[in-house]
Design a protein around this motif. Sequence first.
Motif, mmCIF file in Angstrom:
data_model
loop_
_atom_site.group_PDB
_atom_site.id
_atom_site.type_symbol
_atom_site.label_atom_id
_atom_site.label_comp_id
_atom_site.label_asym_id
_atom_site.label_seq_id
_atom_site.Cartn_x
_atom_site.Cartn_y
_atom_site.Cartn_z
ATOM 1 N N ASN A 105 -9.690 20.339 -30.506
ATOM 2 C CA ASN A 105 -8.456 20.542 -31.227
ATOM 3 C C ASN A 105 -8.153 19.075 -31.955
ATOM 4 O O ASN A 105 -7.660 19.183 -32.924
ATOM 5 C CB ASN A 105 -7.251 20.573 -30.242
ATOM 6 N N LEU A 163 -17.355 27.256 -32.427
ATOM 7 C CA LEU A 163 -16.064 26.524 -31.722
ATOM 8 C C LEU A 163 -15.548 27.262 -30.519
ATOM 9 O O LEU A 163 -15.129 26.436 -29.576
ATOM 10 C CB LEU A 163 -15.182 26.820 -32.765
ATOM 11 N N TRP A 206 -10.384 17.532 -33.528
ATOM 12 C CA TRP A 206 -11.142 17.568 -34.621
ATOM 13 C C TRP A 206 -10.448 18.573 -35.875
ATOM 14 O O TRP A 206 -10.332 18.468 -36.959
ATOM 15 C CB TRP A 206 -12.413 18.297 -34.644
ATOM 16 N N LEU A 207 -9.741 19.694 -35.529
ATOM 17 C CA LEU A 207 -8.992 20.485 -36.302
ATOM 18 C C LEU A 207 -7.789 19.856 -36.822
ATOM 19 O O LEU A 207 -7.346 20.268 -37.848
ATOM 20 C CB LEU A 207 -8.669 21.892 -35.393
ATOM 21 N N GLU A 234 -17.012 29.786 -36.482
ATOM 22 C CA GLU A 234 -15.796 30.200 -35.353
ATOM 23 C C GLU A 234 -16.809 30.601 -34.126
ATOM 24 O O GLU A 234 -16.207 30.251 -33.099
ATOM 25 C CB GLU A 234 -15.330 31.582 -35.874
ATOM 26 N N HIS A 263 -6.831 24.542 -39.481
ATOM 27 C CA HIS A 263 -7.762 25.571 -38.703
ATOM 28 C C HIS A 263 -8.956 25.608 -39.964
ATOM 29 O O HIS A 263 -8.543 25.412 -40.949
ATOM 30 C CB HIS A 263 -6.892 26.749 -38.681
ATOM 31 N N ILE A 264 -9.998 26.370 -39.453
ATOM 32 C CA ILE A 264 -11.099 26.689 -40.236
ATOM 33 C C ILE A 264 -10.713 27.655 -41.387
ATOM 34 O O ILE A 264 -10.160 28.752 -40.995
ATOM 35 C CB ILE A 264 -12.109 27.005 -39.264
ATOM 36 N N ILE A 320 -16.534 19.570 -38.677
ATOM 37 C CA ILE A 320 -15.161 20.337 -38.406
ATOM 38 C C ILE A 320 -13.984 19.830 -39.199
ATOM 39 O O ILE A 320 -13.341 20.828 -39.654
ATOM 40 C CB ILE A 320 -15.067 20.492 -37.068
ATOM 41 N N ASP A 321 -13.767 18.598 -39.020
ATOM 42 C CA ASP A 321 -12.700 17.921 -39.460
ATOM 43 C C ASP A 321 -12.427 18.095 -41.077
ATOM 44 O O ASP A 321 -11.447 18.706 -41.742
ATOM 45 C CB ASP A 321 -12.574 16.478 -39.346
ATOM 46 N N SER A 346 -11.298 21.908 -41.905
ATOM 47 C CA SER A 346 -10.245 22.365 -41.419
ATOM 48 C C SER A 346 -9.052 21.355 -41.757
ATOM 49 O O SER A 346 -8.288 20.605 -41.072
ATOM 50 C CB SER A 346 -10.022 22.282 -40.071
#
Length: 134
Positions: free
Chosen positions: A56, A43, A58-59, A40, A115-116, A107-108, A111
Amino acid sequence: MGLLDDLVGSLGNSNGSGQGNQMQQLMAIWNWVQEQGGVEVLLQKFQQGGLGQVLNSWLGSGSNMSIDGGEIQNALGNDQLQSLADKLGTDVQGASGTLAALLPQVIDKLSPQGHIKTSNTQDLGAMVDGLFKR
């Protein structure tokens, strides 16, 4: 090992030694991310560094925007990247390039709902730690 297998699988189709190297890189990056304060916090640094739109992607559920090492250096700074470079056995440019290649996929995968999820980061950390018997 679901999440970890997905991550390693998404890093490319390599032979066994290539996957071992990717696992070592992933472990080094994971340790470095924890030293930065966790996913977090990292990011947040990307957002503050002007990479919000890339982050965004990636998320989100669409395709991941690419990023290059220079953009990562601008967002995070050489001092922070030097500690990652030391872990990877390379220089700042090499570390930022490795991070640019691996971080969007990590990250992808962390999430899946946009979102993580804290449980995903804990699961990944436990799997990576267990794999290397820390």
